[in-house]
Write a protein that holds these residues in place. Structure first.
Motif, PDB file in Angstrom:
ATOM      1  N   HIS B 286       0.846  -1.184   0.000  1.00 22.27           N
ATOM      2  CA  HIS B 286       0.000   0.000   0.000  1.00 22.27           C
ATOM      3  C   HIS B 286       0.886   1.241   0.000  1.00 22.27           C
ATOM      4  O   HIS B 286       1.910   1.275   0.680  1.00 22.27           O
ATOM      5  CB  HIS B 286      -0.884  -0.021   1.257  1.00 22.27           C
ATOM      6  N   CYS B 331      -1.455  10.645  -1.474  1.00 23.92           N
ATOM      7  CA  CYS B 331      -0.896   9.517  -2.206  1.00 23.92           C
ATOM      8  C   CYS B 331      -0.129  10.000  -3.428  1.00 23.92           C
ATOM      9  O   CYS B 331      -0.596  10.858  -4.167  1.00 23.92           O
ATOM     10  CB  CYS B 331      -2.023   8.577  -2.639  1.00 23.92           C
ATOM     11  N   ARG B 333       1.006   7.819  -5.735  1.00 19.09           N
ATOM     12  CA  ARG B 333       1.062   6.749  -6.736  1.00 19.09           C
ATOM     13  C   ARG B 333      -0.234   6.611  -7.525  1.00 19.09           C
ATOM     14  O   ARG B 333      -0.437   5.623  -8.236  1.00 19.09           O
ATOM     15  CB  ARG B 333       1.420   5.422  -6.065  1.00 19.09           C
ATOM     16  N   VAL B 334      -1.083   7.616  -7.405  1.00 21.98           N
ATOM     17  CA  VAL B 334      -2.326   7.564  -8.167  1.00 21.98           C
ATOM     18  C   VAL B 334      -1.996   7.667  -9.648  1.00 21.98           C
ATOM     19  O   VAL B 334      -1.258   8.553 -10.065  1.00 21.98           O
ATOM     20  CB  VAL B 334      -3.244   8.735  -7.788  1.00 21.98           C
ATOM     21  N   ILE B 338      -6.654   5.089 -12.549  1.00 23.26           N
ATOM     22  CA  ILE B 338      -7.484   4.821 -11.375  1.00 23.26           C
ATOM     23  C   ILE B 338      -7.918   6.080 -10.641  1.00 23.26           C
ATOM     24  O   ILE B 338      -8.637   6.022  -9.652  1.00 23.26           O
ATOM     25  CB  ILE B 338      -6.758   3.880 -10.387  1.00 23.26           C
ATOM     26  N   CYS B 360      -6.297  -0.936  -1.861  1.00 29.07           N
ATOM     27  CA  CYS B 360      -5.800   0.071  -2.805  1.00 29.07           C
ATOM     28  C   CYS B 360      -6.183  -0.323  -4.222  1.00 29.07           C
ATOM     29  O   CYS B 360      -6.022  -1.471  -4.622  1.00 29.07           O
ATOM     30  CB  CYS B 360      -4.279   0.171  -2.684  1.00 29.07           C
TER      31      CYS B 360
HETATM   32  S1  SF4 Z   1      -6.457   3.630  -3.729  1.00 28.02           S
HETATM   33 FE1  SF4 Z   1      -5.545   5.236  -4.958  1.00 28.02          FE
HETATM   34  S2  SF4 Z   1      -5.290   6.937  -3.541  1.00 28.02           S
HETATM   35 FE2  SF4 Z   1      -5.663   5.126  -2.313  1.00 28.02          FE
HETATM   36  S3  SF4 Z   1      -3.652   4.402  -1.838  1.00 28.02           S
HETATM   37 FE3  SF4 Z   1      -4.262   3.305  -3.645  1.00 28.02          FE
HETATM   38  S4  SF4 Z   1      -3.473   4.520  -5.313  1.00 28.02           S
HETATM   39 FE4  SF4 Z   1      -3.376   5.811  -3.515  1.00 28.02          FE
END
Ligand code: SF4
Ligand SMILES: Nc1ncnc2c1ncn2[C@@H]1O[C@H](COP(=O)(O)OP(=O)(O)OP(=O)(O)O)[C@@H](O)[C@H]1O
Ligand SMILES: Nc1ncnc2c1ncn2[C@@H]1O[C@H](COP(=O)(O)OP(=O)(O)OP(=O)(O)O)[C@@H](O)[C@H]1O
Ligand code: SF4
Ligand SMILES: [Mg+2]
Ligand SMILES: [Mg+2]
Lengths: 336, 365, 297
Positions: B286, B331, B333-334, B338, B360
């Motif tokens: 994560h 975050c 890593r978006v 997504i 995630c």
């Molecule tokens: S769901 Fe999206 S915002 Fe949440 S941790 Fe994963 S990549 Fe990041």
């Protein structure tokens, strides 16, 4: 050359076990030498790290410097003035320059006051400012310690451990003291917020020239933030010197053991090897048994490997701090 | 395989803020599992609900509304028992999009009921080491009396003298110097670390089958810390004590835990085997876990006295839970693919490899 | 970024049903009953002061002795001299109100000062105050009162001064205990090291924030106690003296007729005592729970 801001000279604090009717019949009162002849100094813009076994008297030193305890003997000079003999009014003024972050999470927080009022009061003690300015300052402090505004209306018991810790830090910072005793300021914080707090303390030092006495069990953080480190064992400083030197090239056996037992340094498999270095006999120590000579002898691996030299346990030759070069001081007859 | 000793499912513990007219969603759908004899490490942000989860398990939440949903399955004498049995009789929830909007709870009735369930379990079967040891000890009784009392209450040892011997034994086990002298001390006469160890001794002396340790080693120096860790390892080996270990010290967690749960903003965002989650090389983690691990001061950092890296952004406000992923605002890593989902839908905790679950969108196809 | 609150308008609602089981409701009932009693007491006091009673409480009416309750004009009947019971009950408050307040004022003020000295300064003060407490405690209070009465005269004010003084140690030790407790939580030291003036620490942090409820309880208990003590003294004939009515001497003089089936002259003041003391106690209890919270970690 920076000015010396704090000088502690041969400080002693002995606690006597509570006098009860029963103990009056016993021959001697039991006395716990919490701090037993400690000397060090602190320069402006400098951080001294204080580490040592749990219960070795670190907190007691901090409390005596603030005059929350009366020292049994010794002198504490703050800005050249002796704190131990200061009248209370002058002492109160001194509090605006000298503050302590308490180890106990709940210490600074009146259980019946909301966080906002606690911070407000702290700001108002030494600053004569308007309510709007106070609110602005509170906002600033909250941002510095990364605490949510919504927590302001909470009571202390409604906060998590780390949130209490941050309120405690904010409260101390709000005074704007020049010298801060930080007693485990990073305990109960997650590594990210811990990093923020450490960065914040260093920023403040850089910009405002603060000095810290930084008490902590987190050796990595101590090494990082301190210029000098003093290592204590049973009420005495056993080694003192530049942070890097203490961490990488310790000369006192206790310092060596302390740093090598950092839990992270040992993987599950290697830990037994390290434990051998630490000497298997980390028995519990008996305060009531009088010790002679070096206090560390009962646990000292060097003492053991040298086949119990007399000089280590000779009452007449308790090892004193002496210089081994570059201001690095060690109290041991056989430094590593 | 055996049923787990403790299984928490969808636990929700809320508080109510009168001034904001809103819920503080301290624990918002937590799932945890501890197998018998295992140690579960719980890490996570400060304020993410670790202590509240532990206190809910102990039935010690005293402010309303408190625990409002979930099950806590605990095995006593081989029988599975739900510690929240009958909760639904006292609480009515109104939900909307899977989020709780309205709670009506008979707090008093529930607390009485919970006390009845927990009576035989608290202290005896589940013991807890509290986060703030100084505040959790009675300042007006000696340490010895407190431990002795706990021993006589919760174990087979009923003889006062024998119990005192046991107390001294446990103080010695946690490396307190001159244990006999310390038995007669009041809590204020102890240093922070000693108090903490006395607390540990008190919990261990009850010989519980589940030990919940909320930051048991923060106030201890490295040497004693490692001794306490050794002691816990030993207990695990010898008595098969199951432990839920909450700590911010990743090194302690990694030495003791078999599995790890990472919490953020009131939920578990990742759980799985400790060696996977804590290994720096392990990729599928994560984003919060990754960020957390990079905040640990590195050797390099320390040598150069450089600045420490903290996770960017503000801590989550549990009053204002975002609609989508709780970590979204911080975050890094978006991905574009997504982003929409991250923003508007909360991911669930899904298994992505055997035993390893992540919350995630990155890992869900 | 949207948060949950924005779409729903309302973030959450929590209601504590059923409401009569809610702990706070019980306290509310306590407090409202207590307040009702207290206002009745105050009202009676004012009425008595300005002589605004249905009848002259001292007027004898030998035609209408021992009239039962409900007799025209006499709601609670009359006593053995035909005096109106209700009026005498109202006037009876005069005997307690100011003397009771005096007792409370004495015990709270001296108790607070001594308690703060013992708790905050400690040392010799503490020892001295402990001795004083033991001394007072070891002496039966009633005996002390009788001695004072014998030495001076049976005046309710003298009695209440003694009651107040004998309560000083109780208050002092409670406050001392509270301060010790706070000290052990390191909280006072933190305030000292912040640089707060001693005055602020004692007045604001210790007394105002942490001893409020203690004061309230002691005050309400004190009032109840004043009434009780006077009643027992009346039985010995040392309370408020006839013809001035007090609930105590009314019970006492009415008791003689109880056996003859004339219960009201003693029962009315007895019930008044009961309900009033209950009221004060419940008020103290309820307020305490409201201020302190019943349960706390
Ligand atoms: S769901 Fe999206 S915002 Fe949440 S941790 Fe994963 S990549 Fe990041
Ligand atoms: N008020 C007191 N009365 C009696 N003994 C005390 C008192 N305060 C401290 N001590 C003793 O003094 C010693 C040193 O305590 P101190 O709190 O300074 O330790 P510390 O180095 O801060 O330890 P830790 O890291 O565990 O907080 C301990 O042995 C403790 O028991
Ligand atoms: N009685 C309460 N009323 C309102 N909010 C509360 C209450 N108790 C806890 N909270 C909130 O719940 C959240 C979770 O608290 P918790 O103590 O579980 O955090 P934690 O994960 O243990 O953090 P830490 O590592 O700092 O101890 C916090 O934000 C806290 O402010
Ligand atoms: S003086 Fe002797 S006993 Fe003490 S630390 Fe040095 S070698 Fe060890
Ligand atoms: Mg300490
Ligand atoms: Mg916690």
């Amino acid at each position: 050359m920076a000015k010396t801001i704090l000088e502690v000279v041969d400080l002693k604090k002995h606690f006597t076990a509570r006098k009860t009717l029963l103990s009056a019949f016993k021959e001697q009162e039991r006395s716990i030498p919490a701090v037993d002849g400690v000397s060090f100094y602190l320069k402006e813009n400098e951080t001294v790290g204080l580490v040592g076994e749990s219960g070795c008297g670190k907190t007691t030193i901090g409390r005596t410097i603030l005059r929350l305890e009366k020292p049994t003997a010794g002198k504490i000079l703050f800005d050249g003035k002796d704190v131990t003999a200061m009248p209370s009014e002058e002492l109160r003024k001194l509090r605006s320059e000298m503050q302590m972050i308490f180890q106990d999470l709940d210490a600074a927080l009146n259980p019946k006051m909301r966080i906002r009022d606690i911070l407000r009061e702290a700001i108002k003690v030494h600053h004569d400012i308007t309510d709007e300015e106070i609110d602005g300052r509170i906002g600033e402090l909250l941002e510095q310690v990364n605490l949510k505004r919504s927590k302001l209306s909470n009571f202390p018991h409604e906060l998590s451990g780390g949130e209490k810790r941050r309120v405690g830090i904010a409260r101390v910072l709000s005074v704007g003291a020049r010298f801060i005793i930080a007693d485990e300021p990073t305990s109960a914080l997650d590594v990210s917020i811990q990093a923020q707090v450490v960065n914040l303390l260093r920023d403040l030092q850089k910009h405002l020239g603060l000095s810290y006495l930084f008490i902590s069990h987190d050796l990595r953080v101590v090494e990082l933030i301190s210029h000098k480190v003093a290592v204590m064992y049973l009420g005495k400083v056993v080694e003192m010197g530049l942070a890097g030197r203490i961490a990488t090239a310790p000369r006192h056996p206790y310092t060596h053991i302390l740093w090598s037992s950092l839990v992270g340094k040992q993987s599950k498999e290697a830990s037994s090897a390290v434990r051998n270095v630490q000497s298997g006999i980390w028995g519990v120590f008996d305060f009531e048994r009088a010790y002679a000579g070096c206090r560390f002898a009962p646990r000292c691996p060097v003492y053991e490997s040298k086949e119990y030299p007399r000089v280590c346990t000779d009452p007449a030759s308790e090892p004193q701090l002496r210089d081994v070069g570059d201001g690095h001081q060690v109290a041991c007859h056989f430094p590593l | 395989m055996d049923a787990p000793l403790l299984k928490i499912e969808n636990l929700r513990t809320y508080f109510y803020s009168q001034s904001k007219q809103a819920f503080i969603r301290s624990v918002d759908g937590v799932n945890l599992e501890i197998a018998r004899g295992e140690t579960l490490g719980v890490v996570g942000e400060s304020g993410s609900g670790k202590s509240i989860t532990a206190l809910s398990t102990m039935g010690l939440i005293s402010a309303g509304p408190g625990v409002i949903s979930g099950t806590i399955a605990f095995q006593t004498n081989g029988v599975q028992k739900n510690l929240l049995q009958g909760l639904e009789n006292y609480v009515k929830l109104t939900e909307q999009d899977g989020k709780v909007m309205h709670v009506s709870k008979n707090v008093v009735g529930w607390e009485k009921h919970s006390d009845r369930i927990m009576h035989k379990i608290r202290g005896k079967e589940i013991a807890m080491i509290f986060q703030n040891p100084k505040a959790s000890m009675n300042p007006f009784t000696t340490v010895g009396k407190q431990i002795t009392e706990a021993i006589r209450l919760h174990t087979k040892t009923k003889d006062p003298l024998e119990a005192e011997d046991r107390a001294a034994y446990w103080l010695k086990q946690v490396k307190i110097d001159s244990p006999r002298l310390r038995l007669t001390n009041y809590p204020y006469g102890l240093s922070g670390g000693m108090c903490q160890r006395a607390m540990i001794a008190m919990a261990l002396a009850c010989e519980p089958s589940l030990l919940i340790a909320d930051e048991p080693t923060t106030g201890l120096d490295a040497t004693i810390q490692s001794k306490i860790v050794d002691l816990l390892v030993e207990l695990k080996g010898e008595l098969g004590t199951t432990t839920m270990l909450i700590s911010h010290d990743i090194s302690v967690i990694s030495r003791l835990s078999d599995s790890v749960a990472v919490m953020y903003g009131g939920t578990v965002v990742e759980c799985g085997p400790a060696r996977d989650i804590l290994a720096t090389a392990f990729e599928s983690k994560h984003p919060y876990t990754t960020a957390l691990l990079t905040s640990i001061p590195s050797e390099q950092n320390i040598k150069e006295k450089g600045y420490l890296q903290a996770i960017e952004g503000d801590v989550l406000d549990t009053i204002n839970i975002p609609l989508g992923c709780r970590f979204y605002s911080r975050c890094n890593r978006v991905t574009d693919a997504i982003r929409k989902k991250c923003e508007s839908h909360e991911p669930d905790l899904r298994e992505i490899s055997p035993g390893h679950r992540v919350r995630c969108w990155l890992y869900f196809e | 970024m949207k948060s949950y609150s924005q779409i729903s308008g309302e973030i959450g609602e929590f209601s504590n049903l059923p409401f009569w089981k809610k702990a706070d409701t019980v306290d509310l009932v306590y407090v409202s009953y207590g307040l009702l009693i207290v206002s009745l007491v105050i009202l009676s006091y004012v009425l008595g002061m300005f002589n605004l009673m249905p009848h002259d409480p001292q007027a004898l009416n030998l035609d209408l002795m021992m009239a039962s309750p409900g007799t025209s004009g006499h709601l609670l009947g009359t006593d053995f001299l035909g005096r109106d019971m209700l009026s005498r009950l109202i006037l009876g408050i005069q005997a307690y109100f100011l003397p009771g307040l005096l007792a409370i004022a004495i015990s709270l003020s001296f108790g607070t000062v001594l308690g703060v000295l013992a708790g905050y300064r400690g040392g010799r003060f503490d020892t001295g105050i402990t001795y004083f407490t033991n001394l007072v405690d070891s002496f039966p209070r009633l005996v002390l009162i009788l001695l004072v009465i014998a030495a001076f005269k049976p005046d309710i004010y003298y009695i209440m001064i003694v009651v107040g003084l004998t309560n000083v140690p109780v208050v002092a030790s409670l406050i001392k205990g509270k301060i010790h407790f706070l000290r052990q939580k390191n909280f006072i030291e933190a305030a000292v090291s912040l640089g707060l003036p001693t005055r602020t620490i004692i007045l604001k942090h210790i007394l105002w924030h942490n001893c409020r409820s203690l004061f309230i309880i002691q005050a309400t208990l004190g009032m109840g106690e004043a009434i009780l003590i006077e009643t027992s003294l009346s039985y010995l004939g040392f309370g408020v003296q006839e013809p001035m009515p007090s609930w105590g001497n009314m019970v006492q003089s009415g008791a003689n007729y109880f056996m003859q089936g004339k219960f009201w002259p003693s029962t009315a003041p007895a019930l008044a005592i009961l309900f009033t003391i209950l009221g004060f106690h419940l008020l103290g209890d309820g307020l305490n729970n409201m201020l302190e919270g019943k349960r706390g970690r």
